[in-house]
Write an enzyme that holds these catalytic residues in place. Structure first.
Site, PDB file in Angstrom:
ATOM      1  N   GLU A 232       0.796  -1.230   0.000  1.00 46.58           N
ATOM      2  CA  GLU A 232       0.000   0.000   0.000  1.00 46.58           C
ATOM      3  C   GLU A 232       0.828   1.281   0.000  1.00 46.58           C
ATOM      4  O   GLU A 232       0.784   2.053   0.973  1.00 46.58           O
ATOM      5  CB  GLU A 232      -0.954   0.018   1.200  1.00 46.58           C
TER       6      GLU A 232
ATOM      7  N   GLU B 132      -5.346  -8.684   1.192  1.00 48.90           N
ATOM      8  CA  GLU B 132      -5.981  -8.339   2.465  1.00 48.90           C
ATOM      9  C   GLU B 132      -7.459  -8.084   2.230  1.00 48.90           C
ATOM     10  O   GLU B 132      -7.828  -7.377   1.276  1.00 48.90           O
ATOM     11  CB  GLU B 132      -5.403  -7.055   3.096  1.00 48.90           C
TER      12      GLU B 132
HETATM   13  C1  GBH Z   1      -4.433  -2.045   5.592  1.00 48.33           C
HETATM   14  O1  GBH Z   1      -4.553  -0.692   5.352  1.00 48.33           O
HETATM   15  C2  GBH Z   1      -3.050  -2.323   6.087  1.00 48.33           C
HETATM   16  O2  GBH Z   1      -2.248  -2.914   5.083  1.00 48.33           O
HETATM   17  C3  GBH Z   1      -3.002  -3.147   7.330  1.00 48.33           C
HETATM   18  O3  GBH Z   1      -1.742  -3.095   7.906  1.00 48.33           O
HETATM   19  C4  GBH Z   1      -4.092  -2.692   8.268  1.00 48.33           C
HETATM   20  O4  GBH Z   1      -4.000  -3.301   9.532  1.00 48.33           O
HETATM   21  C5  GBH Z   1      -5.404  -2.997   7.623  1.00 48.33           C
HETATM   22  O5  GBH Z   1      -5.503  -2.444   6.352  1.00 48.33           O
HETATM   23  C6  GBH Z   1      -6.615  -2.535   8.422  1.00 48.33           C
HETATM   24  O6  GBH Z   1      -6.640  -1.147   8.536  1.00 48.33           O
HETATM   25  O7  GBH Z   1     -11.009   5.913   6.307  1.00 48.33           O
HETATM   26  O8  GBH Z   1     -13.283   5.599   5.538  1.00 48.33           O
HETATM   27  O9  GBH Z   1     -11.722   6.845   4.182  1.00 48.33           O
HETATM   28  C7  GBH Z   1      -5.818  -0.261   4.900  1.00 48.33           C
HETATM   29  C8  GBH Z   1      -5.832   1.240   4.773  1.00 48.33           C
HETATM   30  C9  GBH Z   1      -8.242   1.402   4.675  1.00 48.33           C
HETATM   31  C10 GBH Z   1      -6.795   3.207   3.969  1.00 48.33           C
HETATM   32  C11 GBH Z   1      -9.404   2.137   4.076  1.00 48.33           C
HETATM   33  C12 GBH Z   1      -7.960   3.887   3.339  1.00 48.33           C
HETATM   34  C13 GBH Z   1     -10.283   4.317   3.481  1.00 48.33           C
HETATM   35  C14 GBH Z   1     -11.488   4.271   4.359  1.00 48.33           C
HETATM   36  N1  GBH Z   1      -6.989   1.770   4.058  1.00 48.33           N
HETATM   37  N2  GBH Z   1      -9.171   3.563   4.068  1.00 48.33           N
HETATM   38  S1  GBH Z   1     -11.907   5.767   5.137  1.00 48.33           S
END
Ligand code: GBH
Length: 460
Positions: A172, A366
């Site tokens: 990511e 994931e």
């Molecule tokens: C992943 O990131 C990571 O790779 C992992 O380490 C982590 O534990 C896991 O997901 C859970 O978080 O905030 O409503 O705008 C995910 C990161 C999640 C970032 C969704 C953007 C958008 C939703 N992403 N987020 S919002």
């Protein structure tokens, strides 16, 4: 309205990969052991006010010491693959310079433990724990970090390449760039749109340089994991909303996907960046390096995004220059992260990627949900909502397969409860419950259910 029919049983293709994922800083602990250097997440989490309740990864799930028991759990679940990440500061405490053999030894032991149980190790080289020494020199805003990353990739491959087939460069890069240097809600906690855009390019370059090094070293399968934003216009009939969605798609998705698969940044994204700063950090030849062929594209998916044009609205800091764009608040069911649940958005995303970037197999690296599962009682945790989340998203994957998408497997996030970055231990994503006082692991109902899914290669 009539009652919904019970969903029909579905079966996945032969050889569909079933796995679970974790990341080094989120589970290992042992932050000061065996010569590990500090990472930006050590610094960030030890800075008051950055992480919920001052939580750090100092101990986390103590996986560094309990890895053999954890691998035994994976074997009980019947996992075919385990996706884990390697902590750069364990391998090279200062990012460059001396190699710390004891750090490599840990991943060597882990790899052998997995192989001994018939579980395929899938390595991610960077899941956000940048050596602090490199951050002191600018971190991902410094081009030299990309070169250091390729060196580090080669060092790890030299030690594990005889046993690890699948190599993922970055997890990511959107998060590393935009949450790390844009909104600052992740380490290193910088708020600067130019830094965020610079970091995005250097992360792309790091991927390209590492891919070149890994390929030369004979790596069998090379990939990168992105978290594409499943973005759509709030009102599809509004040209302004469609333009807002296109901007976010450019900043979230095409800025990574286009150089990777087409060998150039999209013209509209470059024009957008140029309105913020002259992108002197993009050098001639960089896009060709980023364009190196890869074998698999990893996709992390959790939630959709709906955006509209809102003149005068500041726009989120994690999308540099996005003023005038508004993200809709979640509608309908959400997880404990307040992320909207919409499996069909995953099908749309996979179908779109397959259409716009054909030829590369996809892997869900994931997918999963946080819920505030109570402490384990009598050795049980009843996490029905997590089962429903994963079940519905597996059905969405199956729909994508039926539409012709080349999807090769699914990794649940996460194997076990862990350090959820800025949320600390307050959010639980695991299929295995972790008691952070005793470090006891308990299989949640979702873990038992998932092992049944794996056994039958499908859903009943
Ligand atoms: C992943 O990131 C990571 O790779 C992992 O380490 C982590 O534990 C896991 O997901 C859970 O978080 O905030 O409503 O705008 C995910 C990161 C999640 C970032 C969704 C953007 C958008 C939703 N992403 N987020 S919002």
């Amino acid at each position: 309205t009539s009652a919904q029919p019970a969903p029909a049983g579905i079966t996945f293709p032969d050889g569909f990969v079933w796995g679970a994922a974790t990341a080094s800083y989120q589970i290992e602990g042992a932050a000061r052991e065996d010569g590990r250097g500090p990472s930006i997440w050590d610094t960030f989490s030890r800075t008051p006010g950055r992480v919920f309740a001052g939580h750090t990864g100092d101990i986390a799930c103590d996986h560094y010491h309990r890895y053999a028991d954890d691998v035994a759990l994976m074997a009980d679940l019947g996992l075919a693959s385990y996706r884990f990440s390697i902590a750069w500061p364990r391998v090279r405490p200062d990012g460059t310079g001396p190699v710390n053999v004891r750090g490599l030894d840990f991943y060597d032991r882990l790899t052998d433990e997995l192989l001994g149980k018939g579980i395929d190790p899938v390595v991610t080289l960077y899941h956000w724990d940048l050596p602090q020494t490199l951050e002191d020199r600018g971190g991902w805003t410094n081009r030299e970090t990309a070169e250091a990353f390729a060196d580090y990739a080669e060092i790890v491959h030299r030690r594990l390449g005889d046993r690890v087939a699948t190599w993922t460069t970055l997890n990511e890069p959107w998060c590393s760039a935009y949450l790390g240097y844009g909104s600052g809600i992740h380490a290193p906690g910088v708020q600067d749109p130019v830094a965020a855009l610079t970091a995005a390019h250097h992360l792309n370059l790091a991927h390209g340089l590492a891919t070149r090094a890994l390929r030369a070293a004979g790596a069998k399968s090379i990939s990168i994991t992105l978290n594409p934003c499943a973005v759509a216009p709030l009102d599809p009939d509004s040209a302004a909303d469609r333009a807002a969605a296109h901007l976010i798609d450019g900043l979230a998705n095409r800025i990574f996907l286009d150089p990777l698969f087409k060998g150039h940044y999209p013209a509209d994204v470059l024009a957008h960046i140029a309105r913020i700063a002259d992108p002197v950090w993009i050098h001639d030849g960089d896009e060709a390096i980023i364009n190196a062929p890869i074998d698999v594209l990893g996709i992390n998916y959790y939630t959709p995004a709906y955006v509209s044009a809102a003149p005068g609205h500041p726009g989120p800091l994690d999308y540099p220059g996005s003023h005038g764009v508004k993200f809709r608040a979640p509608v309908g069911p959400v997880t404990d992260m307040n992320w909207q649940i919409e499996p069909a958005a995953l099908t749309r995303l996979l179908t779109r990627l397959h259409r716009d970037y054909p030829g590369v197999p996809l892997m869900i690296t994931e997918n999963g949900a946080a819920y505030p599962d109570g402490p384990a009682e009598n050795g049980e945790v009843h996490d029905l909502r997590r089962i429903e989340y994963v079940d519905s998203h597996l059905r969405a994957c199956h729909d994508a397969l039926a539409a012709g998408v080349d999807l090769r497997g699914y990794f649940a996030w996460s194997l076990m409860d862990n350090f959820e970055w800025a949320e600390g231990y307050a959010k639980r994503f695991g299929m295995v419950h972790v008691d952070y006082t005793t470090q006891q692991r308990v299989l949640k109902d979702s873990a038992k259910w998932y092992s049944e899914v794996i056994r039958r290669n499908g859903l009943g």
